[in-house]
Design a protein around this motif. Structure first.
Motif, mmCIF file in Angstrom:
data_model
loop_
_atom_site.group_PDB
_atom_site.id
_atom_site.type_symbol
_atom_site.label_atom_id
_atom_site.label_comp_id
_atom_site.label_asym_id
_atom_site.label_seq_id
_atom_site.Cartn_x
_atom_site.Cartn_y
_atom_site.Cartn_z
ATOM 1 N N SER A 1 -97.384 -12.551 -65.402
ATOM 2 C CA SER A 1 -97.863 -11.979 -66.762
ATOM 3 C C SER A 1 -99.400 -12.760 -66.809
ATOM 4 O O SER A 1 -99.560 -13.792 -66.401
ATOM 5 C CB SER A 1 -97.187 -12.404 -67.881
ATOM 6 O OG SER A 1 -97.722 -11.876 -69.086
ATOM 7 N N VAL B 1 -95.534 -10.375 -81.731
ATOM 8 C CA VAL B 1 -96.534 -9.234 -81.975
ATOM 9 C C VAL B 1 -96.446 -8.834 -83.603
ATOM 10 O O VAL B 1 -97.325 -8.797 -84.048
ATOM 11 C CB VAL B 1 -96.365 -8.049 -81.076
ATOM 12 C CG1 VAL B 1 -97.389 -7.004 -81.594
ATOM 13 C CG2 VAL B 1 -96.696 -8.415 -79.612
ATOM 14 N N ASN C 1 -98.806 -10.383 -86.285
ATOM 15 C CA ASN C 1 -100.404 -10.316 -86.144
ATOM 16 C C ASN C 1 -100.681 -9.809 -87.476
ATOM 17 O O ASN C 1 -101.816 -10.011 -87.717
ATOM 18 C CB ASN C 1 -100.579 -9.293 -84.939
ATOM 19 C CG ASN C 1 -100.321 -10.240 -83.631
ATOM 20 O OD1 ASN C 1 -100.812 -11.278 -83.302
ATOM 21 N ND2 ASN C 1 -100.201 -9.246 -82.470
ATOM 22 N N ILE C 2 -99.927 -8.967 -88.034
ATOM 23 C CA ILE C 2 -100.291 -8.481 -89.203
ATOM 24 C C ILE C 2 -100.678 -9.401 -90.195
ATOM 25 O O ILE C 2 -101.861 -9.426 -90.893
ATOM 26 C CB ILE C 2 -99.071 -7.586 -89.956
ATOM 27 C CG1 ILE C 2 -98.807 -6.565 -89.199
ATOM 28 C CG2 ILE C 2 -99.483 -7.306 -91.261
ATOM 29 C CD1 ILE C 2 -99.710 -5.671 -88.915
ATOM 30 N N VAL D 1 -105.190 -4.873 -84.910
ATOM 31 C CA VAL D 1 -104.393 -6.115 -84.946
ATOM 32 C C VAL D 1 -103.357 -6.184 -83.801
ATOM 33 O O VAL D 1 -102.129 -6.700 -83.949
ATOM 34 C CB VAL D 1 -103.615 -5.928 -86.427
ATOM 35 C CG1 VAL D 1 -104.575 -6.476 -87.390
ATOM 36 C CG2 VAL D 1 -103.107 -4.870 -86.592
ATOM 37 N N CYS D 2 -103.582 -5.577 -82.545
ATOM 38 C CA CYS D 2 -102.400 -5.257 -81.395
ATOM 39 C C CYS D 2 -102.291 -6.448 -80.867
ATOM 40 O O CYS D 2 -101.189 -6.435 -80.133
ATOM 41 C CB CYS D 2 -103.134 -4.142 -80.740
ATOM 42 S SG CYS D 2 -102.858 -2.515 -81.488
ATOM 43 N N LYS E 1 -88.560 -10.253 -93.258
ATOM 44 C CA LYS E 1 -89.815 -10.267 -92.203
ATOM 45 C C LYS E 1 -89.950 -11.750 -91.704
ATOM 46 O O LYS E 1 -90.179 -12.036 -90.587
ATOM 47 C CB LYS E 1 -90.891 -9.566 -92.865
ATOM 48 C CG LYS E 1 -91.960 -9.518 -91.890
ATOM 49 C CD LYS E 1 -92.158 -8.266 -91.175
ATOM 50 C CE LYS E 1 -93.468 -8.302 -90.078
ATOM 51 N NZ LYS E 1 -93.376 -7.124 -89.398
HETATM 52 C C1 LIG Z 1 -99.417 -5.259 -84.872
HETATM 53 C C2 LIG Z 1 -98.356 -4.776 -84.469
HETATM 54 C C3 LIG Z 1 -96.976 -4.806 -85.570
HETATM 55 C C4 LIG Z 1 -95.727 -4.513 -85.168
HETATM 56 N N1 LIG Z 1 -94.760 -4.913 -85.707
HETATM 57 C C5 LIG Z 1 -93.558 -4.451 -85.438
HETATM 58 C C6 LIG Z 1 -92.470 -4.523 -86.302
HETATM 59 O O1 LIG Z 1 -92.661 -5.350 -87.378
HETATM 60 N N2 LIG Z 1 -91.276 -4.533 -85.806
HETATM 61 C C7 LIG Z 1 -90.876 -3.749 -84.286
HETATM 62 O O2 LIG Z 1 -89.712 -3.638 -84.163
HETATM 63 N N3 LIG Z 1 -91.948 -3.645 -83.751
HETATM 64 C C8 LIG Z 1 -93.223 -3.786 -83.942
HETATM 65 N N4 LIG Z 1 -94.489 -3.654 -83.373
HETATM 66 C C9 LIG Z 1 -94.115 -2.991 -82.035
HETATM 67 C C10 LIG Z 1 -93.804 -4.210 -80.890
HETATM 68 O O3 LIG Z 1 -94.663 -5.220 -80.862
HETATM 69 C C11 LIG Z 1 -93.602 -3.566 -79.600
HETATM 70 O O4 LIG Z 1 -92.680 -2.570 -79.565
HETATM 71 C C12 LIG Z 1 -93.534 -4.501 -78.338
HETATM 72 O O5 LIG Z 1 -94.334 -5.586 -78.612
HETATM 73 C C13 LIG Z 1 -93.130 -3.852 -77.265
HETATM 74 O O6 LIG Z 1 -92.661 -4.762 -76.147
HETATM 75 P P1 LIG Z 1 -93.206 -4.647 -74.557
HETATM 76 O O7 LIG Z 1 -92.525 -5.888 -73.917
HETATM 77 O O8 LIG Z 1 -92.620 -3.426 -74.094
HETATM 78 O O9 LIG Z 1 -94.618 -4.617 -74.458
HETATM 79 P P2 LIG Z 1 -95.583 -5.498 -74.894
HETATM 80 O O10 LIG Z 1 -95.554 -6.534 -75.886
HETATM 81 O O11 LIG Z 1 -96.900 -4.913 -74.814
HETATM 82 O O12 LIG Z 1 -95.670 -6.630 -73.529
HETATM 83 C C14 LIG Z 1 -96.424 -6.166 -72.440
HETATM 84 C C15 LIG Z 1 -96.661 -7.241 -71.494
HETATM 85 O O13 LIG Z 1 -96.945 -6.947 -70.088
HETATM 86 C C16 LIG Z 1 -98.080 -7.646 -69.713
HETATM 87 N N5 LIG Z 1 -98.854 -6.930 -68.805
HETATM 88 C C17 LIG Z 1 -99.846 -5.904 -68.975
HETATM 89 N N6 LIG Z 1 -100.522 -5.529 -68.004
HETATM 90 C C18 LIG Z 1 -99.742 -6.387 -67.030
HETATM 91 C C19 LIG Z 1 -100.005 -6.203 -65.658
HETATM 92 N N7 LIG Z 1 -100.851 -5.297 -65.002
HETATM 93 N N8 LIG Z 1 -99.444 -7.226 -65.076
HETATM 94 C C20 LIG Z 1 -98.634 -8.093 -65.370
HETATM 95 N N9 LIG Z 1 -98.472 -7.872 -66.745
HETATM 96 C C21 LIG Z 1 -99.053 -7.153 -67.616
HETATM 97 C C22 LIG Z 1 -98.778 -7.862 -71.109
HETATM 98 O O14 LIG Z 1 -99.864 -8.981 -70.985
HETATM 99 C C23 LIG Z 1 -97.715 -8.384 -72.149
HETATM 100 O O15 LIG Z 1 -97.251 -9.587 -71.881
HETATM 101 C C24 LIG Z 1 -95.608 -3.940 -83.556
HETATM 102 C C25 LIG Z 1 -96.594 -3.714 -82.753
HETATM 103 C C26 LIG Z 1 -97.856 -3.935 -83.252
HETATM 104 C C27 LIG Z 1 -99.078 -3.859 -82.395
#
Ligand SMILES: Cc1cc2nc3c(=O)[nH]c(=O)nc-3n(C[C@H](O)[C@H](O)[C@H](O)COP(=O)(O)OP(=O)(O)OC[C@H]3O[C@@H](n4cnc5c(N)ncnc54)[C@H](O)[C@@H]3O)c2cc1C
Length: 486
Positions: free
Chosen positions: A34, A42, A45-46, A141-142, A464
Motif C-alpha cells: 500500500s 475514513v 474525516n468529516i 474530505v475524501c 458515530k
Molecule cells: C469522507 C467520507 C466519509 C465516509 N463515511 C462513511 C460512513 O460514515 N460509513 C460508511 O459505511 N462508509 C463511509 N464512507 C465510505 C467508506 O470510507 C468506504 O466504503 C471505504 O473506505 C472503502 O474501503 P476500501 O478498502 O474498498 O477502499 P479505500 O478505503 O479507498 O482503500 C483503498 C486502499 O488502496 C490503496 N491503493 C490505491 N491505489 C493503490 C495501488 N496502486 N497499489 C496499492 N494500493 C493502492 C489506497 O492507498 C488505500 O489504502 C465514507 C467515505 C468518505 C470519503
C-alpha cells in the motif's frame, strides 16, 4: 505454504489482512502492498474537515503494527498485473513500485498464490475540469489530508465573516455528473451548517446542496422507503425536512462539469447549462478504476479479462435495460472469473450496474449517482474473501462457501450532524438490502421495511463516535478485536 498478497490497506485490505493473519498459521505468508504509510478511519474525516478532530486521531502507521503481527508490508503501489507470470517467472505476480524512503522508485515483482485487490477507487478529480482539492476554493474530505485543507479553507471563511457584515455562499455535494458518496457530502453539509451556527456566522451564509441525484435522499441507492418513528416515510421527504429545518437550499439533477475560482458550472437534467458561485465548496469527485493493466505470460495485454474500469468479479455484466436489472446481477464471492486466485472486495470490484435509475439530460449527458459502496460492505466482503482463501488453503481445494451480495447485505449510514457530546446530533439511516430486491419486497420499494429505518437525534452522534473508537480498536488489532463485527 501459501503466500497471500493484499493490495491496498483501506477498510477492505486491512480487514482481510487482519483475518488472514489471525486464522492462518505462520508458515503462510500475508503481505500488504500500500502506498500510504498510515491506516485512516475514513468516516471520521468529516470531523477533521470541520476542525473538530485532528487527523492524528484517526490515523496510525501501518508498518509497526504489521511488524508486530507478522504481516509483511511494502510501502509501494501496484503498477501492473501478471496473473500467469512471464517468460522467466512461473508464479503469478504484481509489479510494484516503492513510493517512499531509500527504495523510492525501485520496482519489484511480488509473486503470490492468492491476490486480494483492495485498491478502492481512484479519486478522479481529473474528470472534472478545475476540480482539484484545495484550489478554486473547492475542497474534498475524501482523505485526511484533503479534510485538513478543507478545514483551513472553512476556517478562513469563518474568520473573514466574524465581526463583519460580509455575506458568503457555501456549496457542498457532488463534483461530477456520475459521482457517488452522497452520504459523506450529506454528512459534511450538516456538520458545516452546525459549525457556522456555533461560530455565530450562520445568518451571513447561504448554504446549498448540489447533487446529481434526481431526488433528495437518493444516495446512489435509488432512495428508500423507511420507517421513521413508526411512520413509513420516503428518504426524499426525510432529507427535505432536515434541509428545510436547517435552511439549506438544494440543486438536484446537476452534473458539475467545470470549476473556476469560486464558480461551479453544471448541466441539469433539463439540459440547461448553469453556474453557481461560492466562497467555499466541498465537492466529491468521480470515483474511477485505477487504470491498471494486465499481461499474460507472453506479455500480451489481457486487461479486459481483469478490469472493466474496476476489477471484474462474479457479477452478471450482460448489458440490459434498467427494467431487467435484478439483485442476482450482483457478485457474491468477488472472485475474478478468469483468474480464480484473484479477488476484489470493497470498492475495488466493478458493479454490474448503478442502483439509482439511470437518467440523461436533454442533451444526452448521463446525470445520476454511481452505486455507493460504504464501509460496512467493504469490511464484510473483505472478511468473506479472506475466509474463502483460508478454507481453500486448509482444505487444499477451492472453497467458496462464504458468500455475500449487496442484495442481501445492509448498510448502516450514521451521518453525524454536528459535533459534541451533548450538543451533537446524528441522522441514522439503515437500509436493507443495499440493492433493492423488488421480488422479495414488492410493496416497500425493494427493501425490508422492518430493517430499513431512519432516526434523528443525539443518539446518532454517540453511535458515530462509538464506531470511531470501536473501529480504530479493531484496526489496531487490540485484544479481542475480532469480536467487533465488520
Ligand atoms: C469522507 C467520507 C466519509 C465516509 N463515511 C462513511 C460512513 O460514515 N460509513 C460508511 O459505511 N462508509 C463511509 N464512507 C465510505 C467508506 O470510507 C468506504 O466504503 C471505504 O473506505 C472503502 O474501503 P476500501 O478498502 O474498498 O477502499 P479505500 O478505503 O479507498 O482503500 C483503498 C486502499 O488502496 C490503496 N491503493 C490505491 N491505489 C493503490 C495501488 N496502486 N497499489 C496499492 N494500493 C493502492 C489506497 O492507498 C488505500 O489504502 C465514507 C467515505 C468518505 C470519503
Amino acid at each position: 505454504m501459501s503466500k497471500i498478497v493484499i493490495i491496498g490497506a483501506g477498510i477492505s485490505g486491512h480487514t482481510a489482512a487482519a483475518h488472514l493473519r489471525r486464522k492462518l498459521n505462520k508458515e503462510h505468508e500475508v503481505v500488504v502492498v500500500s502506498p500510504n504509510r498510515n491506516y485512516q478511519w475514513v468516516p471520521s474525516n468529516i470531523w477533521v474537515g470541520i476542525g473538530r478532530m485532528k487527523a492524528e486521531e484517526l490515523i496510525f502507521p501501518l508498518e509497526p503494527l504489521y511488524k508486530r503481527k507478522g504481516i509483511g508490508y511494502k510501502q509501494a503501489k501496484v503498477v501492473s498485473f501478471h496473473p500467469e507470470g512471464n517468460a522467466t517467472e512461473t508464479k503469478p505476480y504484481v509489479a510494484v513500485e516503492y513510493v517512499f524512503g531509500a527504495d523510492q522508485g525501485k520496482t519489484e515483482n511480488v509473486t503470490y498464490d492468492y491476490l486480494i485487490n483492495a485498491t478502492g477507487p481512484k479519486l478522479a478529480f481529473d474528470m472534472t475540469e478545475g476540480l482539484n482539492p484545495g484550489t478554486n476554493k473547492a475542497f474534498s474530505v475524501c482523505t485526511y489530508d484533503h479534510a485538513q485543507h478543507a478545514w483551513h479553507g472553512l476556517k478562513d471563511l469563518i474568520d473573514q465573516l466574524k465581526g463583519s457584515n460580509k455575506k458568503a455562499k457555501v456549496l457542498i455535494g457532488t463534483g461530477h455528473a456520475k459521482a457517488t458518496c452522497q452520504g459523506a457530502a450529506f454528512e459534511y453539509i450538516l456538520n458545516v451548517e452546525k459549525e457556522l451556527v456555533r461560530h455565530g456566522v450562520r445568518n451571513q451564509v447561504e448554504v446549498t446542496w448540489i447533487s446529481n441525484e434526481n431526488d433528495l435522499g437518493d444516495f446512489g441507492m435509488d432512495g428508500m422507503l423507511l420507517d421513521y418513528n413508526g411512520l413509513n416515510m420516503r428518504s426524499k421527504d426525510m432529507i427535505e425536512m432536515i434541509f428545510e429545518d436547517r435552511g439549506i437550499k438544494w440543486i438536484l439533477g446537476a452534473g458539475v462539469n467545470k470549476i473556476e475560482d469560486g464558480v461551479a458550472h453544471y448541466e441539469n437534467l433539463e439540459g440547461e447549462f448553469k453556474s453557481e458561485t461560492y466562497d467555499f465548496a466541498m465537492l466529491i469527485p468521480a470515483f474511477s478504476g485505477h487504470g491498471f493493466k494486465g499481461y499474460d505470460k507472453n506479455g500480451a495485454d489481457i486487461t479486459d479479462k481483469l478490469f472493466k474500469g474496476f476489477m471484474i468479479v462474479d457479477a452478471d455484466y450482460t448489458p440490459k435495460p434498467y427494467e431487467e436489472w435484478t439483485v442476482q446481477d450482483w457478485p457474491e464471492t468477488y472472485q475474478n472469473p478468469s483468474y480464480k486466485n484473484i479477488f476484489a472486495p470493497g470498492i475495488a470490484f466493478a458493479p454490474p450496474h448503478s442502483i439509482s435509475k439511470p437518467r440523461k439530460s436533454k442533451n444526452g449527458t448521463d446525470i445520476f449517482p454511481a452505486p455507493p459502496r460504504t464501509g460496512m460492505p467493504s469490511g464484510i466482503t473483505a472478511r468473506l474473501v479472506a475466509d474463502n482463501i483460508i478454507d481453500s488453503i486448509k482444505s487444499g481445494k477451492e472453497s467458496l462457501h462464504h458468500k455475500g451480495s449487496m442484495g442481501n447485505m445492509g448498510a448502516a449510514c450514521i451521518a453525524s450532524a454536528g459535533f459534541g457530546m451533548t450538543q451533537g446530533s446524528g441522522v441514522s439511516i439503515t437500509t436493507y438490502p443495499i440493492v433493492p430486491d423488488y421480488i422479495k419486497y414488492p410493496q416497500t420499494g425493494g427493501r425490508d421495511i422492518n430493517k430499513t429505518f431512519g432516526d434523528i437525534g443525539l443518539a446518532g452522534h454517540w453511535v458515530k463516535l462509538s464506531l470511531h473508537y470501536a473501529f480504530l480498536w479493531k484496526a489496531k488489532m487490540r485484544p479481542f478485536w475480532w469480536l467487533i463485527p465488520e
